[in-house]
Design a protein around this motif. Structure first.
Motif, PDB file in Angstrom:
ATOM      1  N   UNK A  55       0.820  -1.213   0.000  1.00 59.57           N
ATOM      2  CA  UNK A  55       0.000   0.000   0.000  1.00 59.57           C
ATOM      3  C   UNK A  55       0.855   1.265   0.000  1.00 59.57           C
ATOM      4  N   UNK A  56       1.984   1.249   0.719  1.00 54.36           N
ATOM      5  CA  UNK A  56       2.830   2.435   0.787  1.00 54.36           C
ATOM      6  C   UNK A  56       3.307   2.848  -0.600  1.00 54.36           C
ATOM      7  N   UNK A  57       3.720   1.864  -1.407  1.00 51.23           N
ATOM      8  CA  UNK A  57       4.167   2.167  -2.775  1.00 51.23           C
ATOM      9  C   UNK A  57       3.017   2.717  -3.608  1.00 51.23           C
ATOM     10  N   UNK A  58       1.828   2.173  -3.418  1.00 48.29           N
ATOM     11  CA  UNK A  58       0.667   2.642  -4.168  1.00 48.29           C
ATOM     12  C   UNK A  58       0.338   4.085  -3.798  1.00 48.29           C
ATOM     13  N   UNK A  59       0.358   4.397  -2.507  1.00 51.12           N
ATOM     14  CA  UNK A  59       0.048   5.760  -2.086  1.00 51.12           C
ATOM     15  C   UNK A  59       1.091   6.749  -2.607  1.00 51.12           C
ATOM     16  N   UNK A  60       2.372   6.346  -2.611  1.00 52.89           N
ATOM     17  CA  UNK A  60       3.434   7.237  -3.075  1.00 52.89           C
ATOM     18  C   UNK A  60       3.327   7.509  -4.575  1.00 52.89           C
ATOM     19  N   UNK A  61       2.980   6.461  -5.331  1.00 53.63           N
ATOM     20  CA  UNK A  61       2.915   6.603  -6.785  1.00 53.63           C
ATOM     21  C   UNK A  61       1.631   7.259  -7.257  1.00 53.63           C
ATOM     22  N   UNK A  62       0.575   7.154  -6.453  1.00 52.38           N
ATOM     23  CA  UNK A  62      -0.741   7.650  -6.884  1.00 52.38           C
ATOM     24  C   UNK A  62      -1.334   8.569  -5.814  1.00 52.38           C
ATOM     25  N   UNK A  63      -0.783   9.747  -5.639  1.00 55.66           N
ATOM     26  CA  UNK A  63      -1.321  10.655  -4.621  1.00 55.66           C
ATOM     27  C   UNK A  63      -2.749  11.094  -4.912  1.00 55.66           C
ATOM     28  N   UNK A  64      -3.205  10.896  -6.135  1.00 55.20           N
ATOM     29  CA  UNK A  64      -4.565  11.302  -6.495  1.00 55.20           C
ATOM     30  C   UNK A  64      -5.633  10.330  -5.999  1.00 55.20           C
ATOM     31  N   UNK A  65      -5.225   9.198  -5.433  1.00 52.47           N
ATOM     32  CA  UNK A  65      -6.210   8.244  -4.900  1.00 52.47           C
ATOM     33  C   UNK A  65      -7.080   8.909  -3.839  1.00 52.47           C
ATOM     34  N   UNK A  66      -8.383   8.749  -3.982  1.00 47.94           N
ATOM     35  CA  UNK A  66      -9.314   9.280  -2.977  1.00 47.94           C
ATOM     36  C   UNK A  66      -9.662   8.257  -1.907  1.00 47.94           C
ATOM     37  N   UNK A  67      -9.635   6.962  -2.272  1.00 46.61           N
ATOM     38  CA  UNK A  67     -10.147   5.935  -1.366  1.00 46.61           C
ATOM     39  C   UNK A  67      -9.503   4.594  -1.661  1.00 46.61           C
ATOM     40  N   UNK A  68      -9.625   3.683  -0.686  1.00 43.15           N
ATOM     41  CA  UNK A  68      -9.150   2.314  -0.874  1.00 43.15           C
ATOM     42  C   UNK A  68     -10.172   1.351  -0.296  1.00 43.15           C
ATOM     43  N   UNK A  69     -10.133   0.127  -0.771  1.00 41.18           N
ATOM     44  CA  UNK A  69     -10.849  -0.951  -0.089  1.00 41.18           C
ATOM     45  C   UNK A  69      -9.814  -1.931   0.442  1.00 41.18           C
ATOM     46  N   UNK A  70     -10.083  -2.473   1.613  1.00 43.32           N
ATOM     47  CA  UNK A  70      -9.152  -3.352   2.317  1.00 43.32           C
ATOM     48  C   UNK A  70      -9.746  -4.754   2.330  1.00 43.32           C
ATOM     49  N   UNK A  71      -9.084  -5.688   1.642  1.00 38.89           N
ATOM     50  CA  UNK A  71      -9.596  -7.057   1.482  1.00 38.89           C
ATOM     51  C   UNK A  71      -8.456  -8.019   1.826  1.00 38.89           C
ATOM     52  N   UNK A  72      -8.177  -8.175   3.101  1.00 36.44           N
ATOM     53  CA  UNK A  72      -7.022  -8.930   3.576  1.00 36.44           C
ATOM     54  C   UNK A  72      -7.421  -9.728   4.812  1.00 36.44           C
ATOM     55  N   UNK A  73      -6.577 -10.653   5.289  1.00 37.26           N
ATOM     56  CA  UNK A  73      -6.878 -11.339   6.545  1.00 37.26           C
ATOM     57  C   UNK A  73      -7.124 -10.352   7.683  1.00 37.26           C
ATOM     58  N   UNK A  74      -7.941 -10.756   8.635  1.00 36.96           N
ATOM     59  CA  UNK A  74      -8.445  -9.861   9.674  1.00 36.96           C
ATOM     60  C   UNK A  74      -7.358  -9.106  10.439  1.00 36.96           C
ATOM     61  N   UNK A  75      -6.225  -9.747  10.692  1.00 41.41           N
ATOM     62  CA  UNK A  75      -5.154  -9.123  11.463  1.00 41.41           C
ATOM     63  C   UNK A  75      -4.707  -7.796  10.849  1.00 41.41           C
ATOM     64  N   UNK A  76      -4.844  -7.679   9.530  1.00 38.24           N
ATOM     65  CA  UNK A  76      -4.305  -6.512   8.830  1.00 38.24           C
ATOM     66  C   UNK A  76      -5.364  -5.454   8.531  1.00 38.24           C
ATOM     67  N   UNK A  77      -6.604  -5.689   8.953  1.00 37.61           N
ATOM     68  CA  UNK A  77      -7.651  -4.694   8.712  1.00 37.61           C
ATOM     69  C   UNK A  77      -7.292  -3.361   9.365  1.00 37.61           C
ATOM     70  N   UNK A  78      -6.993  -3.390  10.652  1.00 35.89           N
ATOM     71  CA  UNK A  78      -6.707  -2.138  11.359  1.00 35.89           C
ATOM     72  C   UNK A  78      -5.426  -1.470  10.871  1.00 35.89           C
ATOM     73  N   UNK A  79      -4.289  -2.179  10.775  1.00 40.69           N
ATOM     74  CA  UNK A  79      -3.066  -1.503  10.323  1.00 40.69           C
ATOM     75  C   UNK A  79      -3.200  -0.848   8.951  1.00 40.69           C
TER      76      UNK A  79
END
Length: 360
Positions: A55-79
Motif C-alpha cells: 500500500x505504501x508504494x501505491x500511495x506514493x505513486x498515486x497521490x490522487x487516490x481518494x479511497x481504498x478498499x481493504x480485502x485482507x486477513x483480519x489481522x491486517x484490517x486495522x493496520x
C-alpha cells in the motif's frame, strides 16, 4: 472529477468491490497485494491498469487516490485502514472491522480527526429483502423492536484448516467473527442500541476434523494452527431493555445451513431467512422474507417480494460507499456501529472464557 480507488488485497471479494465502485461511477486505478503475481492476474481479470506489492508504494505513486478498499486477513484490517486514513484516504474495509474493540476505536478516532469516510462491508444490510424490511421498521410499522434472534449456522462449513481463518492470531476468532453478519443485521433493524452485558459460550468441536470442511475458504495449511471456535451461542441485553440471542457456527449438528434474522416488535415482527440446499444455492434452497402483524384482530403474515440478488448485497454495499463519499446516499453503516459490534464480540469471548456474563 470522479473518485479514484485502489484495492488492497487480490482475493475473491475484490470482484464485488470493483463492480460496486464502478456502478457508482468511481474509477478503480490500482490493485496491490504482497503476492504481485496474484495481483497482476487479478488486475488483468478486472481491467485494472496499475499493480503494486504494498500500500505504501501505491500511495506514493498515486497521490490522487481518494479511497481504498481493504480485502485482507483480519489481522491486517486495522493496520492498513489506519495507514490509509493517515494518508488521507476514505476506507471501505471487509468484515470484521478489526481484531477487537480497541483497534476499532483507534480506527474510528483517526477517521473522525481526518474527516474521512470509514465503512465496512456489512453487505447483508444491502440485500433487497433487508432494505425492504428496514423500510417497514423506519416507517414505524414494527413499533419498538423488543427482541431479535440472529442465526448463521452451518453443518460442514469450516473454511480450511491451518490457514488464517483457523489461526486466532490472524483472524481474531472463528465462526463468531467470520459469520457476524446476522448479529449486525439484527442490531441494525433494532436501531443499534448500546449493549449492557453479554453472556456467551463457544465450542471447538470438529476444528481438526476435515470432514467438516466447507466448499469455500482457503486451502489447508500443513502444520497450521487450528485454535478458534467452530460455534458460539449467546445473549445480549441492551441498555434500552431490548434483547438479542445469537447462534453462529461453522460446524454444528444442524439440518442444513441457515442464515436468518428475526425480530419481534410491539406492532409487528419479521423474518429474513435463507435455507441453503445440499449444494449451496440449488433447487432445494429456500428464501423467506415475511412481516407478521395483527390486522383487525386476525394474524396476518405479509410475504415481502423483492428482486433476486445472487451476490447478497455485496455490489450494492460497495456502491453505497462511493455514494456516501459523494454525499448522494446515506452510509449503510458507521464507525460508531462497528465499535458497538466489536465490543459485543470481545464481550462474548470474555464471557466464554470466564463462564460469566460480561458487562460492556
Amino acid at each position: 472529477m470522479g473518485i479514484k480507488i485502489g484495492i488492497i488485497g487480490a482475493g475473491g471479494m475484490a470482484a464485488y468491490h470493483i463492480a460496486g465502485f464502478r456502478q457508482a461511477g468511481a474509477e478503480v486505478v490500482a490493485l496491490c497485494d504482497p503476492n504481485e503475481a496474484v495481483a497482476r492476474s487479478a488486475a488483468a481479470a478486472h481491467g485494472v491498469s496499475r499493480v503494486f506489492g504494498d500500500a505504501e508504494s501505491m500511495f506514493a505513486a498515486l497521490p490522487e487516490l481518494n479511497a481504498v478498499s481493504v480485502i485482507v486477513p483480519n489481522k491486517y484490517h486495522a493496520p492498513l485502514t489506519l495507514q490509509a486514513l493517515a494518508a488521507g484516504k476514505h476506507v471501505f474495509c471487509e468484515k470484521p472491522p478489526a481484531l477487537n474493540a480497541l483497534e476499532m476505536a483507534e480506527m474510528k478516532g483517526l477517521a473522525e480527526r481526518n474527516k474521512r469516510t470509514l465503512m465496512f462491508n456489512f453487505n447483508n444490510r444491502a440485500r433487497p429483502e433487508s432494505v425492504a424490511m428496514m423500510d417497514y421498521v423506519k416507517n414505524g410499522e414494527a413499533g419498538r423492536i423488543n427482541s431479535a434472534q440472529a442465526k448463521w449456522v452451518r453443518r460442514t462449513g469450516i473454511p480450511g484448516f491451518g490457514g488464517w481463518f483457523t489461526n486466532k492470531v490472524l483472524s481474531g476468532g472463528g465462526a463468531l467473527v467470520d459469520l457476524l453478519h446476522m448479529i449486525d443485521l439484527s442490531m441494525y433493524l433494532m436501531g443499534y442500541p448500546e449493549p449492557a452485558w453479554v453472556l456467551a459460550r463457544t465450542f471447538d468441536d470438529f476444528i481438526t476434523d476435515r470432514t467438516f470442511k466447507g466448499p469455500w475458504g482457503i486451502p489447508d495449511a500443513v502444520n497450521g494452527v487450528n485454535d478458534v471456535e467452530t460455534a458460539a451461542h449467546g445473549f445480549v441485553s441492551f441498555k434500552t431493555g431490548q434483547a438479542l440471542s445469537f447462534q453462529i457456527s461453522w460446524a454444528e449438528m444442524v439440518q442444513r445451513e441457515e442464515v436468518s434474522a428475526a425480530f419481534q416488535g410491539t406492532k409487528a415482527g419479521g423474518m429474513l431467512r435463507r435455507l441453503y440446499g445440499a449444494d449451496g444455492v440449488d433447487a432445494t434452497a429456500t428464501d423467506l422474507c415475511e412481516f407478521y402483524t395483527q390486522d383487525h384482530g386476525r394474524s396476518s403474515n405479509r410475504v415481502v417480494t423483492v428482486e433476486s440478488d445472487p451476490d447478497m448485497g455485496r455490489v450494492r454495499s460497495a456502491r453505497n460507499f462511493v455514494r456516501s463519499i459523494e454525499g448522494t446516499e446515506s452510509p449503510l453503516n458507521t464507525p460508531d456501529q462497528a465499535l458497538i459490534l466489536m465490543k459485543i464480540i470481545d464481550g462474548a469471548y470474555a464471557s466464554a472464557r470466564s463462564g460469566e456474563p460480561v458487562k460492556l
